[in-house]
Design an enzyme around this catalytic site. Sequence first.
Site, mmCIF file in Angstrom:
data_model
loop_
_atom_site.group_PDB
_atom_site.id
_atom_site.type_symbol
_atom_site.label_atom_id
_atom_site.label_comp_id
_atom_site.label_asym_id
_atom_site.label_seq_id
_atom_site.Cartn_x
_atom_site.Cartn_y
_atom_site.Cartn_z
ATOM 1 N N TYR A 67 0.857 -1.189 0.000
ATOM 2 C CA TYR A 67 0.000 0.000 0.000
ATOM 3 C C TYR A 67 0.892 1.238 0.000
ATOM 4 O O TYR A 67 1.896 1.282 0.720
ATOM 5 C CB TYR A 67 -0.881 0.020 1.258
ATOM 6 C CG TYR A 67 -1.643 1.316 1.444
ATOM 7 C CD1 TYR A 67 -2.948 1.450 0.965
ATOM 8 C CD2 TYR A 67 -1.050 2.430 2.051
ATOM 9 C CE1 TYR A 67 -3.642 2.647 1.098
ATOM 10 C CE2 TYR A 67 -1.738 3.627 2.191
ATOM 11 C CZ TYR A 67 -3.037 3.730 1.716
ATOM 12 O OH TYR A 67 -3.711 4.911 1.832
ATOM 13 N N GLU B 194 -3.141 7.564 -4.197
ATOM 14 C CA GLU B 194 -3.071 6.309 -3.438
ATOM 15 C C GLU B 194 -2.997 5.111 -4.383
ATOM 16 O O GLU B 194 -3.714 5.056 -5.379
ATOM 17 C CB GLU B 194 -4.314 6.177 -2.555
ATOM 18 C CG GLU B 194 -4.335 4.909 -1.714
ATOM 19 C CD GLU B 194 -5.691 4.701 -1.030
ATOM 20 O OE1 GLU B 194 -5.804 5.020 0.163
ATOM 21 O OE2 GLU B 194 -6.635 4.232 -1.685
#
Length: 382
Positions: A101, A189
């Site tokens: 992530y 993101e």
Amino acid sequence: MDLFEYQGKQYFARFGIPTSAGGVADTVDEAVDQAERAGYPVVVKAQVKVGGRGKAGGVKLATDAAEVRTHAGNILGLDIKGHVVKRLWVEHASDIAREYYASFTLDRAAKKHLGMLSAKGGVDIEEVAATDPDAIAMIHIDPTEGLDAAGARRWVDAAGLDEEARDQAAALLVDLYRCYVEGDCDLAEINPLILTTEGRVHALDAKVTLDDNASFRHPEWEEYAATDTEDVREARARERGLNYIGLEGSVGIIANGAGLAMSTLDVVNQVGGSAANFLDIGGGASADVMAAALEVINSDPSVRAIFVNIFGGITRVDEVAKGVVEALGRVDIASPIVLRLDGTNAEAGREILAPHLSDRLVAEPTMVAAARRAVELAGGPR
Ligand code: GDP
Ligand code: MN
């Protein structure tokens, strides 16, 4: 403004961030075309501006055209948390070894950019954040200093990414930071950022929020604005330059000025009704603007009555009345209209309207009376 995944990936590509080859599709046939182009196996992905698509059945692997047909057919029209899927992204499937992530956002309190990186990425990142916060390596970046290769490398080490992914990940994060800063993002993101079984690091998903305050220096964002809304009514209103927000009720609202438009929603609610929209036609209420407003509201199938609430200030009510009469000549309106016209030249306005009044075009002297009438015509209070 939030971007769709496919737009986010296109945005990433401008900054050299690697993604998988793919294309958009609005139909099952187009999905098959895109799959043939990308090469099997492929992933068929719902394009909606909400997370958790995978868990909702909006991300599916397909190994041949028949499977693409099945999945594309199932995903198109799927409702994911209130967002109906109208577009797909079809890309060549990756062989995933690890899911990470990575994100950049602004930490307003710290007056710095905040980078978050984890070796435990994927669809359960929220759970990781809640139960194992140490698994997320955070860095604050001073905007005047930025993020260099050495800093990115230290960050990657701290996050404990697999050894073979570290060099590529550090380089990618520098590019992602550049995308976030130079690309004027509020959020950039990647979840998951993957290490493939062949040892390649790339972005499998893209979540990008653009900073609308920077739109003046990004003429290229126009194309994103055009696809920004999933509400067809809002898209129609945008095409006509109207300040419109779609709501769930049955009383269509047209008012001049944002404050009056909001009060109109409140009054409709107070008398037991529900507004179908917010619509502020602004200062000048010409026939063109009024016709455009009536067109947009008329195209909303849940509208049962229309409440036109105008308070003349600089805008003169007689001009508005002329606009309404002219617009009615141009647009064939399905619902009854209730008018409340007050303020500058109200009397002259009412005289203009008088010969046109009927049970389909009603005038009321006050806002509350007009709201009651509109709610009644829309089928009564809830
Ligand atoms: P989200 O659920 O909306 O965040 O959608 P993602 O694009 O992140 O996809 C969800 C999950 O689907 C990922 O975490 C992966 O596990 C899986 N997935 C997506 N693309 C691929 C792919 O190319 N290959 C494989 N094997 N899995 C994929
Ligand atoms: Mn994701």
